[in-house]
Design an enzyme around this catalytic site. Sequence first.
Site, PDB file in Angstrom:
ATOM      1  N   ASP A   1      42.661  52.952  76.436  1.00  0.00           N
ATOM      2  CA  ASP A   1      42.309  52.012  75.362  1.00  0.00           C
ATOM      3  C   ASP A   1      43.486  51.328  74.670  1.00  0.00           C
ATOM      4  O   ASP A   1      43.407  50.149  74.371  1.00  0.00           O
ATOM      5  CB  ASP A   1      41.471  52.736  74.309  1.00  0.00           C
ATOM      6  CG  ASP A   1      40.735  51.770  73.391  1.00  0.00           C
ATOM      7  OD1 ASP A   1      40.230  50.755  73.885  1.00  0.00           O
ATOM      8  OD2 ASP A   1      40.670  52.027  72.183  1.00  0.00           O
TER       9      ASP A   1
ATOM     10  N   HIS B   1      45.505  46.233  73.480  1.00  0.00           N
ATOM     11  CA  HIS B   1      44.184  46.843  73.588  1.00  0.00           C
ATOM     12  C   HIS B   1      43.818  46.817  75.069  1.00  0.00           C
ATOM     13  O   HIS B   1      43.197  45.887  75.564  1.00  0.00           O
ATOM     14  CB  HIS B   1      43.170  46.048  72.756  1.00  0.00           C
ATOM     15  CG  HIS B   1      41.810  46.658  72.726  1.00  0.00           C
ATOM     16  ND1 HIS B   1      40.658  45.916  72.749  1.00  0.00           N
ATOM     17  CD2 HIS B   1      41.415  47.948  72.661  1.00  0.00           C
ATOM     18  CE1 HIS B   1      39.604  46.721  72.710  1.00  0.00           C
ATOM     19  NE2 HIS B   1      40.045  47.957  72.660  1.00  0.00           N
TER      20      HIS B   1
ATOM     21  N   SER C   1      34.690  45.348  75.047  1.00  0.00           N
ATOM     22  CA  SER C   1      33.676  46.368  75.296  1.00  0.00           C
ATOM     23  C   SER C   1      32.643  45.866  76.302  1.00  0.00           C
ATOM     24  O   SER C   1      32.145  44.741  76.199  1.00  0.00           O
ATOM     25  CB  SER C   1      32.988  46.730  73.975  1.00  0.00           C
ATOM     26  OG  SER C   1      32.010  47.715  74.166  1.00  0.00           O
TER      27      SER C   1
ATOM     28  N   ARG D   1      29.025  57.264  72.272  1.00  0.00           N
ATOM     29  CA  ARG D   1      30.393  57.497  72.761  1.00  0.00           C
ATOM     30  C   ARG D   1      30.610  58.972  73.080  1.00  0.00           C
ATOM     31  O   ARG D   1      29.919  59.850  72.571  1.00  0.00           O
ATOM     32  CB  ARG D   1      31.405  57.092  71.693  1.00  0.00           C
ATOM     33  CG  ARG D   1      31.360  55.620  71.293  1.00  0.00           C
ATOM     34  CD  ARG D   1      32.309  54.803  72.091  1.00  0.00           C
ATOM     35  NE  ARG D   1      32.300  53.397  71.725  1.00  0.00           N
ATOM     36  CZ  ARG D   1      33.212  52.528  72.112  1.00  0.00           C
ATOM     37  NH1 ARG D   1      34.208  52.920  72.884  1.00  0.00           N
ATOM     38  NH2 ARG D   1      33.134  51.258  71.765  1.00  0.00           N
TER      39      ARG D   1
ATOM     40  N   ARG E   1      32.058  49.997  64.254  1.00  0.00           N
ATOM     41  CA  ARG E   1      33.010  49.577  63.236  1.00  0.00           C
ATOM     42  C   ARG E   1      32.355  48.637  62.224  1.00  0.00           C
ATOM     43  O   ARG E   1      31.474  47.849  62.563  1.00  0.00           O
ATOM     44  CB  ARG E   1      34.208  48.873  63.876  1.00  0.00           C
ATOM     45  CG  ARG E   1      35.117  49.773  64.695  1.00  0.00           C
ATOM     46  CD  ARG E   1      36.256  48.989  65.311  1.00  0.00           C
ATOM     47  NE  ARG E   1      35.781  47.977  66.248  1.00  0.00           N
ATOM     48  CZ  ARG E   1      35.665  46.684  65.979  1.00  0.00           C
ATOM     49  NH1 ARG E   1      35.991  46.235  64.773  1.00  0.00           N
ATOM     50  NH2 ARG E   1      35.218  45.839  66.882  1.00  0.00           N
TER      51      ARG E   1
ATOM     52  N   LYS F   1      36.681  48.325  81.239  1.00  0.00           N
ATOM     53  CA  LYS F   1      38.075  48.721  81.032  1.00  0.00           C
ATOM     54  C   LYS F   1      38.283  50.210  81.276  1.00  0.00           C
ATOM     55  O   LYS F   1      39.219  50.612  81.982  1.00  0.00           O
ATOM     56  CB  LYS F   1      38.485  48.338  79.598  1.00  0.00           C
ATOM     57  CG  LYS F   1      39.905  48.677  79.198  1.00  0.00           C
ATOM     58  CD  LYS F   1      40.296  47.895  77.937  1.00  0.00           C
ATOM     59  CE  LYS F   1      39.336  48.121  76.799  1.00  0.00           C
ATOM     60  NZ  LYS F   1      39.476  49.450  76.180  1.00  0.00           N
ATOM     61  N   THR F   2      37.428  51.037  80.691  1.00  0.00           N
ATOM     62  CA  THR F   2      37.549  52.484  80.860  1.00  0.00           C
ATOM     63  C   THR F   2      37.146  52.904  82.271  1.00  0.00           C
ATOM     64  O   THR F   2      37.832  53.690  82.926  1.00  0.00           O
ATOM     65  CB  THR F   2      36.694  53.219  79.818  1.00  0.00           C
ATOM     66  OG1 THR F   2      37.173  52.904  78.508  1.00  0.00           O
ATOM     67  CG2 THR F   2      36.765  54.729  80.018  1.00  0.00           C
TER      68      THR F   2
ATOM     69  N   LYS G   1      41.165  53.390  65.115  1.00  0.00           N
ATOM     70  CA  LYS G   1      41.505  51.979  65.074  1.00  0.00           C
ATOM     71  C   LYS G   1      42.436  51.653  63.907  1.00  0.00           C
ATOM     72  O   LYS G   1      43.175  50.659  63.961  1.00  0.00           O
ATOM     73  CB  LYS G   1      40.238  51.128  65.001  1.00  0.00           C
ATOM     74  CG  LYS G   1      39.442  51.110  66.306  1.00  0.00           C
ATOM     75  CD  LYS G   1      40.287  50.654  67.505  1.00  0.00           C
ATOM     76  CE  LYS G   1      39.473  50.563  68.776  1.00  0.00           C
ATOM     77  NZ  LYS G   1      40.313  50.267  69.966  1.00  0.00           N
TER      78      LYS G   1
END
Length: 532
Positions: free
Chosen positions: A257, A220, A238, A323, A61, A242-243, A201
């Site tokens: 997410d 988030h 990140s 990704r 980003r 989390k994932t 996003k």
Amino acid sequence: MEQAGRFNQNYSIEQSGLSGLGKVHYNLGEAQLYQIAITRGEGQIAAGGALSVTTGQHTGRSANDKYYVRDNQTENEIWWDNNAGLSYDKFAVLRDDFTAHAKGKELFVQDLYGGADSENNIKVRIVTEFAWHALFIRHLLRRPDRDELDGFEPQLHIFDFPSFKASPDRHSTQSETVIAASLTDKLVLIGSTQYAGEIKKSVFSTLNYLLPERGIMPMHCSANVGDDGSSALFFGLSGTGKTTLSSDATRELVGDDEHGWSPNGIFNFEGGCYAKTINLSQQAEPDIYATTQRWGSVLENVVLDSETRVPDFDDASLTQNGRVAYPIHYIPNASATGTAPHPTNVIMLTADAFGVLPPISRLTPAQAMYHFLSGYTAKVAGTEKGVAGTQATFSTCFGAPFMPRHPSVYGNLLKSLIAEHESTCWLVNTGWTGGAYGTGHRMPIKVTRGLLSAALDGSLNDVEMRIDPFFGFEVPVAVEGMDDKILDPRSTWDDPQSYDVQAQKLIEMFRANFVKFEEYVDTDVLKSMKPV
């Protein structure tokens, strides 16, 4: 202008503000978009059938190039200390230049939903130059049934034109790259970046603005649900897991997410996942790894072997931020509805590279709000450009770049929802133990998974807890199947006095960061970080 695909005949591209275009592809399916992307040379086919693409200079980003229009509606609603403003006059010039830039171009239109809760979703039209961007966002958002397209009227438009270059003089931007959102006009303009994450996003940021007015908490976070119907939220920046940790084969994945918490329960904003691939392994993360071998997944900035085209997830020469984007049904135990009951557990993940925090701690509602507003993790050298040594990172609400409103809006919403639904809150350290980065070692994933399982099945509620003398939260004294020593990080250090010094340093970092929130929170929240 040639048009192909299905859409609302009363809401064509002209009603979206664009005209004089070349061929327009409406709502093409995955196979069509995949084929066109290959034909146009936008990517190459990886071993296994994924579409492999690169995004040029932007592999993440562009936070410094993101703007909200500052007008009468947003002046007193946007958190301007965290978000850059753009005048409506400059936005109007930018919009007109985007419109002119689109003339004669072949474009791809996707009409999609942001949100699995039909009472609280948003209809989004994405117009883009790249077939692979259309495929990406078709994976990431929620896809209407074909017959729903006949009456689809967008509530948010996103014009994604990577070939457009903004002019700092003409448009008052920092560079040629721009992500500009008019929340009044419900229009987002994305230019001079091929990084597809900007599209998703932009939807998230818009929902983060709209939903709190309805008493809905945008988050988030990832989410999953057990066989007994008990759901869990996983907040984390990140690199905190989390994932990975929400993709548990024993629980149904709601999403990885972005979610909302409404009176109906929790709901996924998306219809897909966008997982990091650096150091991805089949052994540690089999479900996510398997998606990289599936037809139609999008591998973004992942190095392929020049002959076999097998992905090399250990090669970070393109970026640490490689990704894979895929529809959520590529995960075997994914939720078909994207919804779940109110969360029984709320987990906040942090990768503490200072090696101070316990592997799991139970938080009071006040402590949960404190850590939610803090959004702490730590970065280490080599994981991100410009990072030397070990650095504490505080990203409020575990997602400051996507929060248009003041953090206290989201913090107070979360606190009230936790209290109303009696959710149990946990702080989980997936970072270092036995010392700081360079001395200690990474928390074993087996330990983290085991402690999380105990928290989610309720068995951790029945174990003896101690009060941590530095941070004041509750920490298990002993858990069946775990080495007691790892539960007490001080005992894992060779020099306990060095631990004490580092723990106090981290507390001071928390306090220094939290000063900006002190006037917005209750006394119990302020006191929650004081040692007992």
